[in-house]
Design an enzyme around this catalytic site. Structure first.
Site, short mmCIF file in Angstrom:
data_model
loop_
_atom_site.label_atom_id
_atom_site.label_comp_id
_atom_site.label_asym_id
_atom_site.label_seq_id
_atom_site.Cartn_x
_atom_site.Cartn_y
_atom_site.Cartn_z
N SER A 67 -25.96 18.38 20.02
CA SER A 67 -26.11 19.79 20.69
C SER A 67 -25.61 19.62 22.12
O SER A 67 -25.20 18.53 22.53
CB SER A 67 -27.65 19.60 20.87
N ASP A 68 -25.25 20.75 22.62
CA ASP A 68 -24.61 20.83 23.87
C ASP A 68 -25.26 22.15 24.53
O ASP A 68 -25.44 23.34 23.81
CB ASP A 68 -23.26 20.83 23.77
N THR A 69 -25.40 22.30 25.72
CA THR A 69 -25.89 23.50 26.58
C THR A 69 -24.53 23.80 27.55
O THR A 69 -24.19 22.89 28.54
CB THR A 69 -27.13 22.98 27.38
#
Length: 209
Positions: A67-69
């Site tokens: 996951s990455d934001t």
């Protein structure tokens, strides 16, 4: 079938634990680099997939979750600040304005057999704040390592006026989306998601409807 979280983030570890599934941790060696000319959404998905793929070696009979934001402020893409000065500059630009949080999620099969990628978005409106409030927040040290230089689950939550979307996506791992992606690959979480979202057992979650 095992679940591997490709992340060193304590926040993502804490959030994934709320689904009630056992999982292992792996440290991705993928290097994130925000590039001009690419949207925040596309780069968040790309980074999530890169992190997950970098942890697939030896992942026999496993699903690897990455996951990455990233933050979208108009046409600008904001990642993690390199230092507190850059963090302050980011926050000044967002003061009193709306921005969008893009959290990409990737689910990669054993040895990279498949890669499912999706993204969740959250509309965030920041309160207007002055230099005194900004300095006080910067002094907390929360800004480093956070996309957009603030932590919604920490003291940074006080800077936020409203959010529209999944609070867990704003933190860094959208649990409804993750649960749906896992179910699509045959892994069902034991947690009642509706109950979880009613009880909101995570810092500051209950502060945002």
């Amino acid at each position: 079938m095992r679940l591997i979280l490709a992340s060193t983030s304590p926040r993502r570890k804490e959030l994934l634990s709320l689904l009630g599934l056992p999982f292992d941790l792996a440290s991705p060696d993928y290097v994130e680099q925000v590039l001009p000319g690419k949207t925040a959404m596309d780069q968040a998905k790309e980074f999530a997939a890169g992190k997950a793929r970098s942890c697939t070696v030896g992942s026999e009979d496993a699903l690897v979750l990455g996951s990455d934001t990233l933050i979208g402020l108009d046409s600008e893409v904001l990642g993690k600040p390199t230092d507190l000065s850059e963090a302050a500059a980011m926050l000044r630009r967002m003061s009193g304005r709306r921005h969008v949080i893009y959290t990409g999620v990737a689910l990669v099969g054993s040895e990279g057999r498949f890669c499912d990628v999706a993204v969740d978005t959250v509309q965030v409106t920041m309160k207007p704040f002055g230099e005194r409030e900004l300095a006080a927040y910067i002094e907390t040290g929360e800004s480093l390592g956070k996309a957009g230089a603030y932590s919604i689950q920490g003291a940074g939550g006080a800077l936020i006026a409203t959010i529209e979307g999944d609070f867990t996506a704003a933190v860094g791992l959208p649990l409804r989306l993750v649960a749906a992606m896992l179910a699509g690959r045959g892994m069902h979480c034991p947690m009642d998601l509706d109950r979880l979202y009613r009880e909101r057992p995570y810092p500051n979650w209950g502060s945002f409807p």
